[in-house]
Design a protein around this motif. Structure first.
Motif, short mmCIF file in Angstrom:
data_model
loop_
_atom_site.label_atom_id
_atom_site.label_comp_id
_atom_site.label_asym_id
_atom_site.label_seq_id
_atom_site.Cartn_x
_atom_site.Cartn_y
_atom_site.Cartn_z
N GLY A 119 -0.29 13.99 -10.37
CA GLY A 119 -0.68 13.25 -11.74
C GLY A 119 -1.95 12.95 -12.08
O GLY A 119 -2.81 13.17 -11.57
N VAL A 120 -2.20 12.01 -13.23
CA VAL A 120 -3.59 11.68 -13.51
C VAL A 120 -3.33 10.19 -13.93
O VAL A 120 -2.44 9.64 -14.53
N ILE A 121 -4.55 9.55 -13.51
CA ILE A 121 -4.70 8.15 -13.82
C ILE A 121 -6.16 8.15 -14.55
O ILE A 121 -7.03 8.50 -14.08
N LEU A 122 -5.91 7.59 -15.83
CA LEU A 122 -7.15 7.21 -16.73
C LEU A 122 -7.37 5.92 -16.97
O LEU A 122 -6.71 5.26 -17.71
N ILE A 132 -9.30 4.86 -5.97
CA ILE A 132 -8.15 5.51 -6.21
C ILE A 132 -8.20 7.28 -6.21
O ILE A 132 -7.44 7.78 -5.49
N ALA A 133 -9.55 7.59 -6.72
CA ALA A 133 -9.58 9.10 -6.63
C ALA A 133 -9.81 9.57 -5.06
O ALA A 133 -9.28 10.66 -5.00
N LYS A 134 -10.63 8.80 -4.38
CA LYS A 134 -10.74 9.28 -2.91
C LYS A 134 -9.63 9.11 -2.10
O LYS A 134 -9.16 10.07 -1.26
N ASP A 135 -8.71 7.80 -2.27
CA ASP A 135 -7.49 7.75 -1.36
C ASP A 135 -6.34 8.65 -1.61
O ASP A 135 -5.47 8.99 -0.63
N TYR A 136 -6.37 9.14 -3.02
CA TYR A 136 -4.96 9.98 -3.31
C TYR A 136 -5.56 11.47 -3.88
O TYR A 136 -4.52 11.82 -4.29
N ILE A 137 -6.60 11.82 -3.42
CA ILE A 137 -6.80 13.24 -3.82
C ILE A 137 -5.98 14.12 -3.04
O ILE A 137 -5.61 15.34 -3.59
N ASN A 138 -5.67 13.94 -1.90
CA ASN A 138 -4.56 14.88 -1.17
C ASN A 138 -3.26 14.80 -1.60
O ASN A 138 -2.35 15.55 -1.33
N ASP A 139 -2.96 13.77 -2.64
CA ASP A 139 -1.54 13.63 -3.12
C ASP A 139 -1.41 14.40 -4.44
O ASP A 139 -0.23 14.19 -5.24
N GLY A 140 -2.54 15.01 -4.79
CA GLY A 140 -2.42 15.69 -6.05
C GLY A 140 -2.62 14.72 -7.29
O GLY A 140 -2.44 15.07 -8.58
#
Length: 255
Positions: free
Chosen positions: A132-135, A166-174
């Motif tokens: 998903g996406v967080i903005l 957040i971008a770094k920690d969850y990149i592998n979770d899509g």
């Protein structure tokens, strides 16, 4: 298929009852998303929902209250997967460090920093289920010095660095996480600020504030919403960990 479609997506927009948040909510709905509007002002949220009809739900929510946030977002995620979280809710403050009282600082932290943390923390489990996406809504004050915006800039600087983490920690979770950094945008807040501080001189002060943007005017809420739409759409699937200024040239052209 039209570009920037959000068909079958479920989005949460905080502060969606007015201003930028309302424009984002309406734009998302126009592109096919189901929109959950979280706002401290339930009446304002209901007004936005009334313009969207059956594609939206309003929830009274204090983003600074973790229990309140968690209960609402869990209730949503129990019914449907969350695809998009837009952390738009925030408050402003004018003043340098000598003019900022401890209570001012605490309130800005609670809403602008803790509020973003609360919503992300509650949404992550659903977002991890398929991505998903967080903005996040940051500010030009996240990266440059602004006159008399000490506490506000501090809080928005935290939003910027939370975005990177957040971008770094969850990149592998899509999960993609980005933020935008608006300059001065014409919202009801701006009109209220001018009326309160410059009674009888609203027009000239509106023009003065507009000209602080090199492009010669304030941004519109729709312009902000359109950038948010792009970054939350599948067309932006290669973008994460980025900060997008949308400021009429303020950051790069005012030097």
């Amino acid at each position: 298929m039209s570009k920037f479609s959000l068909k079958d997506k479920v989005a949460i927009v905080t502060g969606g009852g007015s201003g930028i948040g309302k424009a984002i909510s309406l734009t998302f709905a126009q592109q096919g998303a189901k929109v959950h509007i979280l706002d401290f002002n339930l009446e304002a949220a209901d007004d936005t929902v009334s313009e969207i009809s059956n594609q939206a739900e309003a929830h009274k929510c204090d983003v600074a209250n973790q229990q309140n946030v968690t209960e609402i977002i869990q209730k949503i995620s129990n019914k449907e997967k969350i695809d998009i979280l837009v952390n738009n809710a925030g408050i402003a403050h004018v003043g340098n460090v000598e003019q900022v009282e401890e209570a001012d600082l605490d309130r800005l932290y609670d809403v602008n920093i803790k509020g973003v943390y609360n919503c992300i923390k509650a949404s992550i489990p659903s977002l991890k289920n398929g991505g998903g996406v967080i903005l996040n809504l940051a500010s030009i004050g996240s990266t440059v010095g602004l006159d008399n915006r000490f506490a506000y800039s501090m809080s928005k600087g935290a939003v910027l660095t939370m975005t990177y983490s957040i971008a770094k920690d969850y990149i592998n979770d899509g999960i993609r996480c980005n933020c935008i950094a608006p300059g001065r945008v014409h919202t009801p807040f701006v009109d209220g600020f001018i009326s309160k501080n410059f009674p009888g001189k609203e027009k000239e002060n509106f023009e003065r504030l507009s000209k602080t943007q090199p492009i010669g005017r304030m941004g519109t809420t729709q312009e902000i919403a359109d950038l948010v739409l792009f970054l939350c759409s599948d067309e932006a699937g290669f973008i994460t960990g980025s900060n997008y200024p949308i400021d009429g040239g303020f950051v790069t052209l005012n030097g």
